[in-house]
Design a protein around this motif. Structure first.
Motif, mmCIF file in Angstrom:
data_model
loop_
_atom_site.group_PDB
_atom_site.id
_atom_site.type_symbol
_atom_site.label_atom_id
_atom_site.label_comp_id
_atom_site.label_asym_id
_atom_site.label_seq_id
_atom_site.Cartn_x
_atom_site.Cartn_y
_atom_site.Cartn_z
ATOM 1 N N ASN A 190 0.683 -1.237 -0.038
ATOM 2 C CA ASN A 190 -0.017 0.027 -0.017
ATOM 3 C C ASN A 190 0.833 1.399 -0.068
ATOM 4 O O ASN A 190 0.671 2.190 -0.733
ATOM 5 N N ARG A 191 1.750 1.268 0.802
ATOM 6 C CA ARG A 191 2.749 2.578 1.023
ATOM 7 C C ARG A 191 3.524 2.706 -0.278
ATOM 8 O O ARG A 191 3.688 3.840 -0.888
ATOM 9 N N MET A 192 3.962 1.645 -0.834
ATOM 10 C CA MET A 192 4.743 1.673 -2.030
ATOM 11 C C MET A 192 4.111 2.179 -3.096
ATOM 12 O O MET A 192 4.379 3.147 -4.110
ATOM 13 N N LEU A 193 2.686 1.938 -3.190
ATOM 14 C CA LEU A 193 1.748 2.198 -4.242
ATOM 15 C C LEU A 193 1.558 3.589 -4.045
ATOM 16 O O LEU A 193 1.258 4.684 -4.970
ATOM 17 N N LEU A 194 1.398 4.305 -2.700
ATOM 18 C CA LEU A 194 1.179 5.717 -2.578
ATOM 19 C C LEU A 194 2.313 6.523 -2.943
ATOM 20 O O LEU A 194 2.174 7.597 -3.640
ATOM 21 N N VAL A 195 3.393 6.074 -2.608
ATOM 22 C CA VAL A 195 4.656 6.755 -2.838
ATOM 23 C C VAL A 195 4.871 6.753 -4.468
ATOM 24 O O VAL A 195 5.030 7.981 -5.090
ATOM 25 N N SER A 196 4.613 5.702 -5.022
ATOM 26 C CA SER A 196 4.931 5.808 -6.602
ATOM 27 C C SER A 196 3.874 6.481 -7.319
ATOM 28 O O SER A 196 4.146 7.096 -8.356
ATOM 29 N N THR A 197 2.541 6.535 -6.869
ATOM 30 C CA THR A 197 1.549 7.393 -7.541
ATOM 31 C C THR A 197 1.554 8.801 -7.224
ATOM 32 O O THR A 197 1.610 9.430 -8.320
ATOM 33 N N LEU A 198 2.321 9.313 -6.022
ATOM 34 C CA LEU A 198 2.608 10.691 -5.942
ATOM 35 C C LEU A 198 3.808 11.121 -6.783
ATOM 36 O O LEU A 198 3.797 12.072 -7.405
ATOM 37 N N GLY A 199 4.806 9.971 -6.920
ATOM 38 C CA GLY A 199 6.159 10.400 -7.776
ATOM 39 C C GLY A 199 5.442 10.637 -9.224
ATOM 40 O O GLY A 199 6.080 11.645 -9.843
ATOM 41 N N PHE A 200 4.527 9.612 -9.865
ATOM 42 C CA PHE A 200 4.303 9.810 -10.975
ATOM 43 C C PHE A 200 3.544 11.048 -11.401
ATOM 44 O O PHE A 200 3.574 11.677 -12.333
#
Length: 459
Positions: A293-303
């Motif tokens: 979940n946290r990786m998904l959040l970080v990567s979506t924000l970075g995108f």
């Protein structure tokens, strides 16, 4: 119950399984983003016609085809399992389709493009959907699923790297031209059957547990709708893939016809791919230390944060460096989104298995793929329509300020806002690492009870 009941998959099998992603990515790479732009630029097909061709082929044969393939593969029973026959057939049909698309004769029309895009999208569903379902059935282990997802993404990136290097060998000006597409077709014809055949021979069918009679269609739809983690995951996918579809649709025209960097394709694609590959250990470490979940959040924000960079890129001496940075950020963070999403999907499928007692990985993979492809198609079609509405023409020698603004808007501003909304949805996803640990333990106890009952009845 399983040909591979251990939680950790032997590295030889993991290698054979995930290596399939490389030739598949090479084969699909031009078709997903580059090809429609080339048909518009080289054959003078109007942006509106390209938009309609994309919308029809991707909505009908890519999106709905994913659901048909997923449901059908769940109900397939052969000595080779449920997934392998579909993957083999999809490879054959896909190779036929790319010969028609990547090696056209004469002056193809929008109808030719739409017809053969329908064929290849259906074929790629026959590969991608069972392949995703198969990966979820190989293991229930939280970290092993993450490892499979990272390896698969690494091989996908390697396939894109192969596409990046082809212009250096076969193109006179190092641009992606029809010589490159013909080379992609021939390389796929040779490489894809070898790698897929290796995986089909070497990798087991995976875990399939059917403790209850298979659900009817109405009940199956109802249980999927009642799966709250999956519903929230799908909502996130709807929003994010709309942004992805818009931002990816016109990048080829942006760096070729607007920035004039077509001959630099091998350079910035190679740099982008290398950044993505080097980031794989980082994503694996993040998955271990935190959660999907946290990786998904970080990567979506970075995108989302990287997309607006396109608005400051202008033709000139600095364009190459800035565009290379933009492209690297795009691939880096979207690759992480893919890794986390595929790993998280397997955990959500386990929740359904616990509730229903049925293995429906194909159905879930199909629905997720359907949503992915549908929203990418809508986003891509919208991007062509918006750019055309602002007056952008792919074959024009020069472009007005309004046309350039419309092109950048579809690549940067609009998808960035949409991706930020998707990041907000990640924060309320109910499937966590702790929750999946509980689900996995309960499934293990259920399997032991079923095995014990079978042993008693046998005695």
């Amino acid at each position: 119950m399983s040909e591979n009941s251990g939680t950790t998959i032997p590295w030889q099998q993991r290698l054979a399984f995930t290596a399939v992603a490389a030739p598949v990515a090479l084969m699909q790479g031009p078709g997903l983003a580059i090809l429609p732009n080339m048909y518009a630029e080289h054959f003078g097909i109007a942006m509106a016609e390209i938009s309609l061709a994309l919308l029809f082929s991707r909505l009908v044969f890519e999106s709905l085809g994913a659901l048909v393939v997923g449901l059908s593969s769940d109900h397939t029973h052969t000595r080779w399992g449920r997934r392998k026959p579909w993957i083999a057939a999809g490879c054959l049909l896909g190779l036929i389709g790319i010969v028609q698309l990547y090696m056209p004769t004469g002056r193809p029309s929008a109808l030719h493009l739409a017809l053969w895009m329908c064929v290849v999208y259906l074929a790629w569903n026959m590969i991608d959907v069972p392949y995703t379902a198969w990966s979820n059935e190989l293991t229930r282990d939280y970290e092993e699923r993450s490892r499979l997802s990272v390896w698969r993404q690494a091989f996908s990136v390697a396939g894109i790297l192969g596409l990046a290097w082809l212009p250096l060998w076969v193109s006179k000006n190092t641009e992606v031209d029809w010589d490159v597409l013909r080379s992609v077709a021939w390389t796929s014809i040779v490489l894809l059957p070898l790698v897929v055949g290796w995986a089909l021979w070497r990798v087991p069918r995976g875990e399939v547990t059917e403790l209850q009679p298979r659900l009817g269609l109405r009940r199956a739809v109802k249980t999927v709708a009642e799966n709250k983690p999956f519903a929230m995951f799908l909502l996130f996918t709807v929003v994010l893939q709309l942004a992805v579809g818009m931002s990816a649709a016109l990048f080829f025209l942006f760096y070729t016809s607007y920035l004039g960097l077509g001959s630099w394709f091998p350079f910035f694609t190679t740099s982008t791919v290398l950044v993505s590959l080097l980031a794989m250990p980082l994503w694996m470490a993040l998955l271990k230390r935190t959660s999907k979940n946290r990786m998904l959040l970080v990567s979506t924000l970075g995108f989302a944060a990287g997309l607006p960079l396109v608005h400051v890129i202008e033709p000139g001496p600095r364009a190459l460096v800035i565009y290379a940075a933009y492209d690297a950020l795009w691939m880096l963070f979207y690759g992480a989104v893919e890794v986390a999403s595929r790993a998280l999907l397997g955990d959500i499928i386990d929740y359904d298995t616990l509730k229903t007692g049925n293995e429906r990985a194909g159905e879930y993979a199909a629905i997720w793929t359907l949503v992915n492809r549908t929203m990418q198609a809508v986003g891509a079609s919208a991007a062509f329509a918006v750019a055309g509405w602002f007056g952008y023409e792919a074959s024009a020698a020069s472009h007005s300020a309004d046309a350039i603004f419309g092109l950048k808007l579809t690549l940067g501003g609009l998808p960035a806002v949409i991706a930020l909304v998707a990041a907000g949805l990640v924060m309320v996803l109910p499937m966590t690492r702790h929750r999946h640990d509980v689900i996995r333990r309960r499934l293990a106890r259920r399997a032991r009870r079923a095995a014990s009952q079978t042993h008693v009845q046998g005695v």
